[in-house]
Write a protein that holds these residues in place. Structure first.
Motif, PDB file in Angstrom:
ATOM      1  N   ARG A   6      15.551 -14.222  23.608  1.00  0.00           N
ATOM      2  CA  ARG A   6      15.421 -12.883  23.038  1.00  0.00           C
ATOM      3  C   ARG A   6      13.955 -12.676  22.663  1.00  0.00           C
ATOM      4  NH1 ARG A   6      18.734 -11.012  17.806  1.00  0.00           N
ATOM      5  NH2 ARG A   6      20.491 -11.487  19.133  1.00  0.00           N
ATOM      6  N   THR A  38      12.708 -15.915  14.191  1.00  0.00           N
ATOM      7  CA  THR A  38      13.127 -17.032  15.029  1.00  0.00           C
ATOM      8  C   THR A  38      13.408 -18.197  14.094  1.00  0.00           C
ATOM      9  OG1 THR A  38      11.672 -16.295  16.810  1.00  0.00           O
ATOM     10  CG2 THR A  38      12.429 -18.575  16.899  1.00  0.00           C
ATOM     11  N   THR A  82      17.073 -15.092  15.948  1.00  0.00           N
ATOM     12  CA  THR A  82      17.240 -15.906  17.152  1.00  0.00           C
ATOM     13  C   THR A  82      17.192 -17.367  16.731  1.00  0.00           C
ATOM     14  OG1 THR A  82      16.127 -14.243  18.480  1.00  0.00           O
ATOM     15  CG2 THR A  82      16.255 -16.468  19.398  1.00  0.00           C
TER      16      THR A  82
END
Ligand SMILES: [Zn+2]
Length: 443
Positions: A6, A38, A82
């Protein structure tokens, strides 16, 4: 290992810029927007401070910076982030070479292109920052300064960060000349100052002259580095107010009086052991030229190998008194590294890579760590020298440790370098500003 793909959400710099590290950490809990973060999980984290590694740790990254790190509770993981499972891996900060060189040496390509490919090789080896202490040309310095000024705003930076002293100051005859030489480097947009105490072993600058270099540099707020060889030279530059000793002391054991002087002003010491190795190792053909980890950089290195392995060159090195004299000097350097480290002096990893033939940008940083451990440092001490300490010594407070607010430049390894320093070569991935380099267009 499968990566969840992503793209990072559009950069929302405003939220993070201008707030302190603690505030970042607190904001990470409540204010991270879905998809903007992330999260790396399952890691052994060596944070670059020298503290005990965290097992089963998590790193939350947002806008290129670490916002939370450690064994985190669920409410510290932003919803919608993510998540990347890195179970079994070890992460450390990307390495910082506190004394390297990045020079344009191939006249077949544009200066910028030559500099960039070197910075990319460094990054591929997990060296995410290099401080270049000595350029050959003014145009090269200007280009490096441009690259430096660009790097913090590039979202997908794919190469090592660069800082530069411009050309090393050598052989100035007077304080006035010395001050002018500092001004020239400032006008080239250099970010630190470096000088040689001796120019080719002679023509030493007077105390007034190198004192003027340090004084002029400090007036402008620039850290100052000295190229030295001996205890006496170190002693003299310490008296003149030096910030960083950029090579090993290689003529005799360092005594307590000098240690006290280094300690009194928290001066840093950069051993550059591989620099000395490179002076004599090409008297033969070193086995490492066949090392698969060396060959990782062969797209760059191949240009130098034919010269270094030619019988003529090797014979030249065998017959060169200066080259042979570096062998005992390196033994002395090893002893002094251990003495200074045991005394609590700040050691920063530096190599002199790119500063002469066979000083391999990328590969030699790993060899430097190996040599530091052979000299008696623990793997943790060597890793700190290459990360947190190197950042502090270099005045780069946004880099070097894995902590809230710091830039997420990371080296992920398949094996634990605390077990064996050679495990820094077990590279799983390199991350710059929170993005994995070399991985299609994700993360
Ligand atoms: Zn150098």
């Amino acid at each position: 290992m499968s990566y969840i793909s992503r793209r990072l959400a559009p950069v929302t710099v405003i939220i993070l810029m201008g707030v302190g590290a603690t505030a970042c950490q607190q904001q990470s809990v409540a204010q991270v927007e879905p998809g903007a973060a992330t999260v790396l999980t399952g890691l052994r984290i060596i944070d670059g401070t020298g503290g005990a590694p965290v097992e089963q740790g998590t790193i939350v990254i947002r806008d290129g910076r670490v916002v939370a790190v450690g064994v985190l509770s669920d409410d510290q993981i932003p919803a919608g982030a993510t998540t990347i499972d890195l179970a079994g891996k070890t992460v450390m900060p990307g390495m910082i070479d506190a004394h390297g060189h990045v020079r344009a040496e191939n006249d077949q390509m544009p200066v910028r292109e030559d500099l960039l490919r070197r910075l990319r090789v460094l990054a591929d080896y997990g060296v995410t920052t290099v401080v270049s202490l000595g350029q050959l040309a003014n145009g090269e310095t200007l280009e490096l300064a441009k690259l430096r000024d660009e790097q913090d705003s590039i979202g997908d930076l794919d190469r090592a960060r660069i800082y530069t002293s411009g050309p090393s100051i050598q052989g100035q005859k007077s304080a006035a000349e010395a001050r002018e030489s500092v001004a020239q480097r400032v006008s080239m947009n250099a970010d630190r100052i470096k000088f040689h105490m001796a120019d080719g072993g002679n023509r030493e600058m007077s105390a007034d002259t190198y004192g003027a270099i340090i004084d002029e540099a400090h007036k402008g707020g620039y850290r100052t580095y000295a190229h030295i060889f001996s205890v006496n030279e170190a002693d003299e530059v310490l008296d003149a107010g030096i910030d960083v000793i950029a090579h090993s002391i290689r003529d005799q054991d360092v005594g307590q009086a000098l240690i006290d002087k280094i300690q009194a002003r928290d001066v840093a010491y950069i051993p550059t052991l591989t620099r000395d190795l490179s002076v004599f190792i090409y008297e033969g053909t070193p086995a490492f030229l066949e090392d698969p980890f060396f060959l990782r950089g062969v797209s760059l290195y191949h240009e130098e190998i034919p010269t270094l392995t030619s019988p003529e060159h090797q014979q030249e090195i065998r017959e060169d008194e200066d080259a042979q004299a570096i062998k005992p000097a390196l033994e002395q350097a090893n002893r002094n590294l251990k003495i200074l480290s045991d005394a609590g002096i700040t050691i920063a990893m530096g190599t002199d890579v790119g500063g002469g033939g066979g000083r391999w940008q990328g590969y030699f940083e790993h060899v430097e760590l190996e040599m530091m451990v052979e000299a008696g440092l623990t793997p943790m001490q060597a890793l700190v020298a290459a990360t947190g300490a190197a950042a502090r010594v270099s005045g780069l407070d946004h880099l070097g440790t894995i902590a809230p607010g710091r830039v997420a430049d990371l080296l992920v390894l398949d094996a634990n370098p605390l077990d064996d320093i050679l495990n820094t070569r077990e590279i799983h991935s390199v991350w710059i500003a929170g993005r994995r380099i070399g991985a299609d267009d994700t993360n």
